[in-house]
Write an enzyme that holds these catalytic residues in place. Structure first.
Site, PDB file in Angstrom:
ATOM      1  N   ARG A 249       0.862  -1.186   0.000  1.00 60.27           N
ATOM      2  CA  ARG A 249       0.000   0.000   0.000  1.00 60.27           C
ATOM      3  C   ARG A 249       0.895   1.233   0.000  1.00 60.27           C
ATOM      4  O   ARG A 249       1.607   1.477   0.971  1.00 60.27           O
ATOM      5  CB  ARG A 249      -0.934  -0.032   1.206  1.00 60.27           C
ATOM      6  CG  ARG A 249      -1.598   1.290   1.510  1.00 60.27           C
ATOM      7  CD  ARG A 249      -2.781   1.201   2.433  1.00 60.27           C
ATOM      8  NE  ARG A 249      -2.566   0.593   3.735  1.00 60.27           N
ATOM      9  CZ  ARG A 249      -1.969   1.153   4.784  1.00 60.27           C
ATOM     10  NH1 ARG A 249      -1.440   2.353   4.673  1.00 60.27           N
ATOM     11  NH2 ARG A 249      -1.867   0.516   5.924  1.00 60.27           N
ATOM     12  N   HIS A 253      -3.571   4.251   4.981  1.00 60.12           N
ATOM     13  CA  HIS A 253      -4.745   3.376   4.900  1.00 60.12           C
ATOM     14  C   HIS A 253      -5.946   4.088   4.283  1.00 60.12           C
ATOM     15  O   HIS A 253      -6.640   3.542   3.435  1.00 60.12           O
ATOM     16  CB  HIS A 253      -5.114   2.869   6.294  1.00 60.12           C
ATOM     17  CG  HIS A 253      -6.407   2.130   6.329  1.00 60.12           C
ATOM     18  ND1 HIS A 253      -6.528   0.851   5.831  1.00 60.12           N
ATOM     19  CD2 HIS A 253      -7.643   2.492   6.756  1.00 60.12           C
ATOM     20  CE1 HIS A 253      -7.790   0.461   5.976  1.00 60.12           C
ATOM     21  NE2 HIS A 253      -8.481   1.430   6.522  1.00 60.12           N
ATOM     22  N   TYR A 262       3.586   4.261  11.999  1.00 57.55           N
ATOM     23  CA  TYR A 262       3.834   2.811  12.009  1.00 57.55           C
ATOM     24  C   TYR A 262       4.735   2.295  10.892  1.00 57.55           C
ATOM     25  O   TYR A 262       5.002   1.098  10.821  1.00 57.55           O
ATOM     26  CB  TYR A 262       2.506   2.047  12.000  1.00 57.55           C
ATOM     27  CG  TYR A 262       1.566   2.378  10.847  1.00 57.55           C
ATOM     28  CD1 TYR A 262       1.709   1.753   9.618  1.00 57.55           C
ATOM     29  CD2 TYR A 262       0.530   3.293  11.003  1.00 57.55           C
ATOM     30  CE1 TYR A 262       0.844   2.042   8.568  1.00 57.55           C
ATOM     31  CE2 TYR A 262      -0.344   3.592   9.951  1.00 57.55           C
ATOM     32  CZ  TYR A 262      -0.179   2.962   8.746  1.00 57.55           C
ATOM     33  OH  TYR A 262      -1.035   3.246   7.702  1.00 57.55           O
TER      34      TYR A 262
HETATM   35  C1  LIG Z   1     -15.015  -6.357  11.093  1.00 57.59           C
HETATM   36  C2  LIG Z   1     -14.192  -5.124  10.918  1.00 57.59           C
HETATM   37  N1  LIG Z   1     -13.291  -4.783  11.864  1.00 57.59           N
HETATM   38  C3  LIG Z   1     -12.547  -3.674  11.742  1.00 57.59           C
HETATM   39  C4  LIG Z   1     -12.675  -2.852  10.659  1.00 57.59           C
HETATM   40  C5  LIG Z   1     -11.837  -1.573  10.530  1.00 57.59           C
HETATM   41  N2  LIG Z   1     -10.864  -1.751   9.444  1.00 57.59           N
HETATM   42  C6  LIG Z   1     -11.124  -1.322   8.188  1.00 57.59           C
HETATM   43  S1  LIG Z   1      -9.905  -1.772   7.123  1.00 57.59           S
HETATM   44  C7  LIG Z   1      -8.998  -2.509   8.348  1.00 57.59           C
HETATM   45  C8  LIG Z   1      -7.689  -3.148   8.026  1.00 57.59           C
HETATM   46  C9  LIG Z   1      -7.806  -4.119   6.897  1.00 57.59           C
HETATM   47  O1  LIG Z   1      -6.535  -4.666   6.630  1.00 57.59           O
HETATM   48  P1  LIG Z   1      -6.370  -5.676   5.429  1.00 57.59           P
HETATM   49  O2  LIG Z   1      -7.387  -6.755   5.543  1.00 57.59           O
HETATM   50  O3  LIG Z   1      -4.953  -6.112   5.381  1.00 57.59           O
HETATM   51  O4  LIG Z   1      -6.771  -4.858   4.141  1.00 57.59           O
HETATM   52  P2  LIG Z   1      -6.013  -3.534   3.607  1.00 57.59           P
HETATM   53  O5  LIG Z   1      -6.769  -2.352   4.138  1.00 57.59           O
HETATM   54  O6  LIG Z   1      -4.610  -3.597   4.105  1.00 57.59           O
HETATM   55  O7  LIG Z   1      -6.072  -3.616   2.123  1.00 57.59           O
HETATM   56  C10 LIG Z   1      -9.666  -2.410   9.576  1.00 57.59           C
HETATM   57  C11 LIG Z   1      -9.137  -2.934  10.864  1.00 57.59           C
HETATM   58  C12 LIG Z   1     -13.629  -3.231   9.684  1.00 57.59           C
HETATM   59  N3  LIG Z   1     -13.833  -2.476   8.587  1.00 57.59           N
HETATM   60  N4  LIG Z   1     -14.362  -4.364   9.839  1.00 57.59           N
END
Ligand SMILES: Cc1ncc(C[n+]2csc(CCOP(=O)(O)OP(=O)(O)O)c2C)c(N)n1
Ligand SMILES: Cc1ncc(C[n+]2csc(CCOP(=O)(O)OP(=O)(O)O)c2C)c(N)n1
Ligand SMILES: [Mg+2]
Ligand SMILES: [Mg+2]
Lengths: 331, 327, 327, 331
Positions: A249, A253, A262
């Site tokens: 990425r 975020h 981080y």
């Molecule tokens: C059930 C749930 N818990 C927490 C969140 C908050 N949240 C949104 S994206 C994210 C991180 C996702 O990481 P990853 O699966 O690696 O996808 P990336 O964003 O890195 O593409 C979190 C914790 C959420 N959307 N849904």
């Protein structure tokens, strides 16, 4: 020419790879514009695809438009563009306007959905789309359609119970589902080593009785090859495949995040050297399919597409306040 | 006494309890180096280390379930659910497990666990970052639900929740985080869970609310004072089990009751509040028991006009209060 | 007209709908060769094959989530949750997904899904095979909750639920399965979701209930008739969204209201029913709105004396009705 | 004597294996008695350990009583007996009497719990105990105790999200947890092939970055060996292990089940030939550790233990009705 032609080998024509390159750039430019609009206070929120365009576009090219179903996650702008959504659609969603085909402005950008394009409506809670993809594949199979369901998610989200339950169900019923994990090394601030103890998310596939492959998500051709193989397996009734595309990425975020807490700037700069768009551009140039002039033309075309989309969306009307009461239930 | 923000009161309570009791630790998504997406755990990892400030994998059922196990062993985990909307995957661990640990073991085991979650809207959070989810848990004996409205209450109630020997859902209104400031003593103090609080004395109408809406109601009440209408305002603070005595007392005070919450109306906390009044002191009422709540739609949409339509505000509340006063 | 049991009405409705529409299919744990642990899907796999009667892996979130996907594609899945107590792992898929599919897509997608689940106690099911869980879902717009009390209503409402274009939680009281019998037409018919039903006309007091308690209330009412007390009995049938008109009409009829449910009191469906009355027709009441419910404890214990203590019965109900009549 | 001594090799003394044999029989006889009591209408419900005693007793013998924690599932009577519960405790629970140490008669039999014996209270929803075990291991580690947490579940239950989420958490934090899957081939009526598409539940461990082993659950010595290794790993701080013990459920799922609808009598008869108790009995006889006389003495002793327990429990008082209101919250 020295560099060997990898795309024909993978079954992609010169036009197709140029097309891929176009979509990768379109996604990137739309994304960049959204950040500007957000910083200018014109849109409340952005969540990015930057750095994952090769994985997304490479994957989508292996699907059959108008036939296959996609259940993308919030970063998959590259996927939905290839499947038929437009720059305008993206901007209408970013500006939360009534015309937004995803949700009429009800959801944040990145929450894709379009019956017209077989994109099943997505939500914010991560990984819920995984069992949905399995259900779509089950239903299509019951109806005798030879449809493939693609669903994507981040590596962090592969730790949700819904990934496990959905993958197991698909394995038991040998359903035509492709589980596409975009491993960009972070779940917001949480690095891989605090999310997973396994070597690779792809290692989880054996626990469900289907193949798992780990690929370079920065190479759209490699992604396409793996996806094509998975799609063919699925069409032959041989069941699901888990694909882990290694990416990075390149931006925070979301527009609400500050990634300096981080990860180091050096790390990010290092990753940018491996930017999938630059890499693909070089490849296309080496192959003599692209040259500076063509590239400029393409970027100018995209530029005006993004301008047009932005202007249109910015001037489009908001939904009526009372319309918030609509569509809780069907008539 | 220092004036601090609602979210700083959260952080202060967490820090003090972690200093006070080494069995207290926090776990959740991004609570470590990021200090939480809202910064509620800001600085804790620096002070207490990553053993006691745990960035968990992205899996709410594990966050709750691991916390249940740790609590059973003797720790006092404070689990953060990043947004209340994302508590749903943890419902089984909270409702089937944490809430029933003591009862099902006939008091042999118990589960001193706090689940913190930011809830509520007005922050462009759209459908899944704006929800009020308290009504899903107010029918679960064994649980306690706390939803403070002021920084003072946040500190006192969060400390009480952490020291409580049973599971507590601690809902923090995310719009209050930086909007609401107030005096908070440096000293250690707790506020008893289960007790509502009269935030304003009044004689013409009774308003019962909590969270952000409580503040809007107080604003409206202030304006209405000028117009000669005196509102009595009760802050529920604990949403389950409800403080029946305080509710009845407040209702009887004026005989005209308006219950206000941001959450949608049908099935919301307000229904139980109204039912308590209708059962305990019906004949002391001079008007029907009214409820002013969010519309019965799945959640708060993203588009500004739609979000505005969903959210109550001081104007809408003032109008409803005035209307009741004139009844 | 044949007299059949409550559970046979479930099976009949499922079979007829599967015959009528090839997009209807059932999935769940042990619904296949075992015909369901209560035998509700008995005979279906023989008639429709294992493609349309799917024994799923043991994973409720997948049962609900896969059904959501299949429904979105155009099928009409009927998912069985083996016991209502085990719906908790599926809450995220039901509340965050099924309930919000239509709304969040601005009507582009929808989710015609039925989730069937046996609930309620009195079968020595102990803490986790006796629960009433309806109150966890009655604050979730986008969902409909149906809880029939008679075989006739079971058939008509289950058919309506299967043909409904939105997700319906269909709660079947497991104690009624074989205890309750009634006339059920062979013909095809549906009963509109959202409409309560007056099960007995009366003039002295109004009883509002559903499920097994409705039958106990009717028994009590019959006995009270002999004592000269005439009870008006309303069966809610649909628990969400509630039939406000019917509730108000029934309340006004006698001015004395007793709401009865097996589920615990605080936060139960009865609170919302009471609040509707207190808001809509307070001045037509001659008595406080009373609720007779299960105690506010986590669930029904296993040991016979404890289970008996938890469960309401015709005697307890009769006493409460009489007391209200004499108010 | 021809047959080679496998138990000493595994680090088990003759007395220990005789002890194992005793516990296996005690569990079996208590279980058989409960079925009789149920059929006689004296207890409402039974859920069985029959066929899984070797797995349970073999596993528990590798744990340290009074130190390690167990989070057993409903069939684990063999485990809780070894960890310190008595025949009386089992019968008090079966009769739902006030004195039942598990729940004071509030829960069905098989819902074990005892702080005294470090058995964490269990519930009916399957697999919820898995994250609890991870939490216990995390807490014990935080407090510097060298405790191992054992948790068990069926193969069907390994499809629950909580298995995945708990195992991943334990893997990431390298916690001293042993995930013990008792694969008895059925989840009520649903056979393996409809539950899992993987070769073995043990294959899932790689997805969490720790070892997974599949063993013969009908051989208590083999089970002990695998468990011992896992316990040693855990104590050394090397993290979790997933063990899959292959067994067979010899009786219906519970007293409410009728297994004729989903499996043939032949299949069950065939499995009985491999009854872990018979096999172990033969082994002990071959080893000259057990003979007919000793065996008879042991069975008579167990018989009277079961009689005493039954009589005590049957005559014990029920809880007071109003006591149902107690212990919703602590004071
Ligand atoms: C059930 C749930 N818990 C927490 C969140 C908050 N949240 C949104 S994206 C994210 C991180 C996702 O990481 P990853 O699966 O690696 O996808 P990336 O964003 O890195 O593409 C979190 C914790 C959420 N959307 N849904
Ligand atoms: C969450 C949940 N869903 C359903 C049930 C009902 N149920 C009890 S045991 C069981 C089958 C378990 O099979 P398995 O995990 O293989 O364990 P086994 O009983 O075979 O030892 C089911 C479906 C339950 N207890 N919990
Ligand atoms: Mg990621
Ligand atoms: Mg099994």
């Amino acid at each position: 020419m020295t560099a060997k032609n990898r795309h024909n080998e993978a079954g992609l024509s010169d036009d197709q790879v140029l097309d891929m390159y176009y979509y990768m750039n379109l996604a990137r430019k739309l994304d960049e514009r959204m950040w500007l609009l957000n910083r200018a206070g014109k849109i409340p929120f952005v969540i990015s695809c930057q750095g994952q365009e090769a994985a997304q576009v490479g994957a989508a090219f292996a699907l059959e438009k108008g036939k296959d179903y996609t259940l993308p996650y919030y970063r998959d702008m590259g996927v939905v563009l290839v499947m038929g959504m437009t720059a305008r659609d993206m901007m209408l969603s970013a500006f939360a306007k009534a015309e937004d085909p995803n949700s009429g402005g009800r959801q944040m950008p990145g929450h894709f959905g379009s019956r017209k394009h077989n994109i099943v409506t997505g939500s914010s809670p991560v990984t819920t789309q995984v069992p949905h993809a399995v259900g779509v594949a089950l239903a299509a199979t019951m109806q005798g359609k030879n449809v493939v369901a693609y669903t994507s998610f981040g590596e962090g989200s592969s730790n949700q119970g819904d990934f496990h339950e959905g993958a197991n169900f698909a394995g038991v019923h040998k359903l035509p589902v492709i589980f596409f994990c975009e491993n960009n090394k972070y779940a917001i601030s949480v690095p891989l080593k605090k999310q997973l103890a396994c070597e690779s998310v792809a290692d989880r596939a054996i626990g469900y009785g289907f193949p798992g492959v780990k690929i370079d998500g920065n190479d759209p051709i490699d992604v396409y090859r793996a996806m094509k193989e998975a799609v063919d397996r699925a069409r032959r009734g041989e069941g699901p495949t888990l694909i882990e595309a290694m990416t990075y990425r390149l931006v925070p975020h979301s527009s609400d995040d500050d990634d300096r807490s981080y990860r180091s700037r050096e790390e990010v700069e290092e990753a940018k050297k491996n930017d999938p768009i630059l890499r693909f551009r070089n490849y296309l140039m080496e192959q003599g399919i692209l040259d500076e002039e063509k590239d400029q033309q393409l970027l100018t075309r995209i530029q005006s597409e993004v301008d047009e989309a932005t202007e249109y969306a910015e001037n489009a009307p908001y939904p009526e306040p009372e319309s918030a009461l609509k569509h809780v239930y069907g008539s | 006494m220092a004036v601090i923000s609602y979210i700083d009161a959260v952080t202060m309570a967490l820090r003090e309890e972690m200093q006070r009791d080494k069995n207290v630790f926090v776990l959740g998504e991004d609570v470590g180096v990021r200090g939480g997406v809202f910064r509620a755990t800001n600085g804790l990892i620096e002070e207490f280390g990553e053993e006691r400030v745990i960035d968990t994998p992205l899996a709410e059922s594990a966050i709750a379930g691991v916390a249940v196990g740790a609590a059973a062993y003797g720790m006092r985990p404070v689990a953060e659910i990043q947004f209340a909307d994302f508590i749903m995957p943890a419902v089984n661990q909270i409702v089937s497990e944490a809430a029933k640990f003591r009862y099902r073991s006939n008091n042999d085991w118990h589960c001193p666990l706090v689940v913190r979650a930011p809830y509520g809207g007005g922050v462009h959070g759209a459908l899944y970052h704006s929800q009020s989810v308290e009504a899903m848990f107010n029918s679960v004996p064994g649980l306690k639900i706390v939803a403070p409205s002021t920084p003072y209450d946040v500190k006192g109630l969060l400390k009480a929740a952490i020291r409580d020997d049973d599971p507590v859902l601690f809902f923090e209104h995310k719009r209050c985080y930086r909007l609401i400031k107030g005096e908070v003593p440096e000293e250690d103090y707790t506020i008893p869970i289960g007790k509502a609080d009269v935030k304003k004395e009044g004689s013409d109408i009774t308003v019962i609310s909590y969270g952000l809406m409580l503040h809007y109601a107080l604003q409206a009440a202030e304006e209405l004072e000028k117009e000669g209408i005196s509102a009595h305002v009760l802050d529920l603070r604990t949403l389950y089990p409800l403080d029946k005595e305080a509710i009845v007392e407040a209702a009887v005070k004026t005989g005209k009751v308006l219950i206000i919450h941001e959450d949608n109306k049908e099935g919301g906390i307000g229904g139980e509040v109204s039912a308590i009044i209708a059962e305990e002191c019906l004949f002391e009422l001079d008007a029907p028991i009214r409820r002013l709540c969010g519309p019965d739609i799945p959640a708060m949409p993203y588009s500004p006009p739609l979000e505005k339509f969903f959210m109550l505000n001081p104007e809408k509340i003032k109008a409803a209060m005035k209307d009741l006063a004139e009844f």
